[in-house]
Scaffold this motif. Structure first.
Motif, short mmCIF file in Angstrom:
data_model
loop_
_atom_site.label_atom_id
_atom_site.label_comp_id
_atom_site.label_asym_id
_atom_site.label_seq_id
_atom_site.Cartn_x
_atom_site.Cartn_y
_atom_site.Cartn_z
N ARG A 137 0.94 -8.44 -0.60
CA ARG A 137 1.08 -8.89 -1.99
C ARG A 137 1.54 -10.33 -1.97
O ARG A 137 2.49 -10.66 -1.24
CB ARG A 137 2.11 -8.00 -2.68
N HIS A 179 2.73 -13.62 -4.35
CA HIS A 179 3.12 -14.17 -5.64
C HIS A 179 2.87 -15.67 -5.60
O HIS A 179 3.32 -16.33 -4.67
CB HIS A 179 4.62 -13.95 -5.90
N VAL A 202 -0.12 -12.66 -9.34
CA VAL A 202 0.14 -11.78 -8.21
C VAL A 202 -1.21 -11.30 -7.69
O VAL A 202 -2.11 -10.96 -8.47
CB VAL A 202 1.08 -10.61 -8.60
N ILE A 203 -1.37 -11.37 -6.38
CA ILE A 203 -2.64 -11.02 -5.76
C ILE A 203 -2.36 -9.93 -4.72
O ILE A 203 -1.56 -10.14 -3.81
CB ILE A 203 -3.29 -12.24 -5.09
N GLU A 204 -2.98 -8.77 -4.90
CA GLU A 204 -2.80 -7.67 -3.96
C GLU A 204 -4.03 -7.59 -3.06
O GLU A 204 -5.16 -7.49 -3.56
CB GLU A 204 -2.59 -6.35 -4.71
N LEU A 205 -3.78 -7.64 -1.77
CA LEU A 205 -4.88 -7.67 -0.79
C LEU A 205 -4.84 -6.40 0.05
O LEU A 205 -3.76 -5.94 0.46
CB LEU A 205 -4.71 -8.87 0.14
N ASP A 232 4.90 -16.63 -2.20
CA ASP A 232 5.59 -15.83 -1.19
C ASP A 232 4.79 -14.58 -0.92
O ASP A 232 4.02 -14.11 -1.76
CB ASP A 232 7.04 -15.54 -1.57
#
Lengths: 79, 79
Positions: free
Chosen positions: B4, B6, B41-44, B75
């Motif tokens: 994740r 931010h 927010v990017i969830e990979l 982060d």
């Protein structure tokens, strides 16, 4: 008191922004990316110092403004 | 392995989106909001199961694509 809210599209709702990021990462050579979801993070600086009151207030903000609860889910971190 | 990220505007960089949210919350009667910052927010979902390798890869993704490091900070949370 600080609060942080994550707003993400619900599972099953198509996320074109996330798909665009996944595609762009692929073109840059990052082949090991199986999925991407993109959402919002909102950091709030609240006057209250009562954690329970802050959480209740932030939940109301989410329901009224910050999230579209038809297609989005949210979670709240206090402190 | 999940990661994740931010991405927020750096402190000192004007955040008009956050200001708009703060103003909207004020008009809805939430008076105790002293500041709002909004980010992504990017969830990979990554193929690798090696936490150190995942973090290194995601850091490279941030530097190359996910964040504009001139005005944004990021982060990374792994797992």
């Amino acid at each position: 008191m600080k609060a942080r809210v994550h707003v993400m599209l619900k599972d099953g709702v198509l996320d074109p922004q996330g798909e665009a990021v996944r595609h762009a990462l692929g073109t840059l050579g990052f082949d090991g990316v199986e999925g991407v979801r993109q959402g919002k993070v909102i950091e709030l600086d609240l006057a209250t110092e009562d954690a329970a009151a802050a959480e209740a207030e932030v939940r109301e903000m989410c329901e009224k403004l910050l999230a579209n609860t038809v297609i989005e889910k949210y979670d709240i971190e206090i402190g």
